[in-house]
Design a protein around this motif. Structure first.
Motif, short mmCIF file in Angstrom:
data_model
loop_
_atom_site.label_atom_id
_atom_site.label_comp_id
_atom_site.label_asym_id
_atom_site.label_seq_id
_atom_site.Cartn_x
_atom_site.Cartn_y
_atom_site.Cartn_z
N ARG A 76 0.83 -1.20 0.00
CA ARG A 76 0.00 0.00 0.00
C ARG A 76 0.86 1.26 0.00
N SER A 77 0.23 2.39 -0.16
CA SER A 77 0.93 3.67 -0.22
C SER A 77 1.55 4.02 1.13
N GLU A 78 2.44 4.99 1.12
CA GLU A 78 3.08 5.44 2.35
C GLU A 78 2.04 5.92 3.37
N ALA A 79 1.03 6.65 2.89
CA ALA A 79 -0.02 7.14 3.80
C ALA A 79 -0.75 5.97 4.47
N GLU A 80 -0.99 4.91 3.73
CA GLU A 80 -1.70 3.75 4.27
C GLU A 80 -0.85 2.99 5.29
N VAL A 81 0.41 2.70 4.95
CA VAL A 81 1.24 1.92 5.87
C VAL A 81 1.63 2.73 7.10
N ASN A 82 1.60 4.04 7.00
CA ASN A 82 1.90 4.87 8.17
C ASN A 82 0.80 4.80 9.22
N VAL A 83 -0.38 4.29 8.87
CA VAL A 83 -1.47 4.12 9.83
C VAL A 83 -1.31 2.77 10.54
N SER A 84 -1.14 1.68 9.78
CA SER A 84 -0.96 0.36 10.38
C SER A 84 -0.55 -0.65 9.32
N VAL A 85 -0.03 -1.77 9.81
CA VAL A 85 0.34 -2.91 8.97
C VAL A 85 -0.03 -4.19 9.72
N ILE A 86 -0.03 -5.29 8.99
CA ILE A 86 -0.16 -6.60 9.63
C ILE A 86 1.13 -6.83 10.42
N PRO A 87 1.04 -7.31 11.65
CA PRO A 87 2.26 -7.49 12.46
C PRO A 87 3.33 -8.31 11.73
N GLY A 88 4.54 -7.76 11.76
CA GLY A 88 5.66 -8.45 11.12
C GLY A 88 5.86 -8.11 9.66
N ALA A 89 4.95 -7.34 9.07
CA ALA A 89 5.08 -6.99 7.65
C ALA A 89 6.12 -5.90 7.46
N ILE A 90 6.70 -5.88 6.27
CA ILE A 90 7.57 -4.79 5.87
C ILE A 90 6.90 -4.07 4.70
N THR A 91 7.36 -2.88 4.40
CA THR A 91 6.79 -2.13 3.28
C THR A 91 7.41 -2.60 1.96
N LYS A 92 6.73 -2.29 0.89
CA LYS A 92 7.25 -2.61 -0.44
C LYS A 92 8.60 -1.93 -0.64
N GLN A 93 8.73 -0.70 -0.17
CA GLN A 93 9.99 0.03 -0.31
C GLN A 93 11.12 -0.68 0.45
N GLN A 94 10.82 -1.18 1.66
CA GLN A 94 11.84 -1.92 2.42
C GLN A 94 12.24 -3.20 1.68
N TYR A 95 11.25 -3.88 1.12
CA TYR A 95 11.54 -5.10 0.38
C TYR A 95 12.41 -4.81 -0.84
N GLU A 96 12.01 -3.82 -1.62
CA GLU A 96 12.75 -3.49 -2.84
C GLU A 96 14.17 -3.05 -2.53
N LYS A 97 14.35 -2.33 -1.44
CA LYS A 97 15.67 -1.83 -1.05
C LYS A 97 16.60 -2.98 -0.64
N ASN A 98 16.04 -4.04 -0.08
CA ASN A 98 16.81 -5.17 0.45
C ASN A 98 16.43 -6.49 -0.22
N ARG A 99 16.13 -6.47 -1.49
CA ARG A 99 15.65 -7.68 -2.17
C ARG A 99 16.57 -8.88 -1.99
#
Length: 177
Positions: A76-99
Motif C-alpha cells: 500500500r501507499s506510504e499514507a496507508e502503511v503509516n497508519v498500520s500494517v499486519i504485524p511483522g510486515a515490511i513495506t514494499k519500499q523496504q523489500y525493494e531496497k533489500n531484495r
C-alpha cells in the motif's frame, strides 16, 4: 410470447471467464500473465504465529526452531502503511531496497483487498520470486479480528482502507485520508 436474445459467442466467453472461474489475483487468468497462488487468512496467521514463537524462543535463549522462510510485504501507499500494517510486515519500499536479503523466501504481498498486491505478485513471479498473494488482504485480516501494528511495532486498532466505500468491524478505527 417468448423473448430470445442473441448473444455473440465472444461475449459469452468473456462473461464466463469473469464470473464462472476463480479469478486468481484479481482476474489474473483473464488478463493474462502467470497464475498467482493465494494464501488464506488462517494460513498467514499461522505462519506469523510460528515466526513469533521462534523470535520468543530466541529472546529467552531457548533453542529455536527454524525460522519460517517467508516475508510479508505491504504494497500500500506510504499514507496507508503509516497508519498500520499486519504485524511483522515490511513495506514494499523496504523489500525493494533489500531484495537480496529476502532472496529464496516466499513473498506474501498484501494491500487493501488484493488488487495491488496481485499486480505486484505477477511482477515478482516474472522475476522468478516465489509468491503467494494475500487476496482479501488487510480487510480480510481485520474481518477475522486479528491485530494490527504501527511500523514501529506498537499495537493499534486504526486501519487505512484506501476508500470510505469499505466498512471495518467496530473494533477498528477506519482512516481514509
Amino acid at each position: 410470447m417468448k423473448l430470445q436474445f442473441a448473444v455473440p459467442g465472444f461475449v459469452c466467453c468473456v462473461l464466463a471467464a469473469v464470473f464462472c472461474s476463480p479469478a486468481s489475483a484479481q482476474f489474473g487468468n483473464f488478463f493474462g500473465g502467470p497464475k498467482i497462488e493465494t494464501i488464506s487468512t488462517e494460513d498467514l496467521s499461522a505462519l506469523l504465529a510460528q515466526r513469533r514463537k521462534v523470535v520468543d524462543a530466541a529472546t529467552q535463549k531457548r533453542t529455536p526452531t527454524p525460522a519460517a522462510d517467508f516475508v510479508v510485504v505491504d504494497v500500500r501507499s506510504e499514507a496507508e502503511v503509516n497508519v498500520s500494517v499486519i504485524p511483522g510486515a515490511i513495506t514494499k519500499q523496504q523489500y525493494e531496497k533489500n531484495r537480496e536479503k529476502y532472496r529464496d523466501r516466499l513473498v506474501i504481498p498484501y494491500c487493501t483487498v488484493g488488487g495491488r498486491s496481485g499486480a505486484y505478485a505477477k511482477k515478482l513471479v516474472a522475476d522468478g520470486v516465489k509468491v503467494k498473494n494475500y487476496k482479501g488482504s488487510i480487510l480480510k485480516w481485520i474481518d477475522a479480528g486479528l491485530p494490527l501494528e504501527t511500523l514501529d511495532g506498537k499495537p493499534t486498532n486504526r486501519v487505512h482502507t484506501y476508500s470510505d466505500r469499505y466498512q471495518v468491524p467496530k473494533a477498528y478505527q477506519q482512516v481514509t485520508r
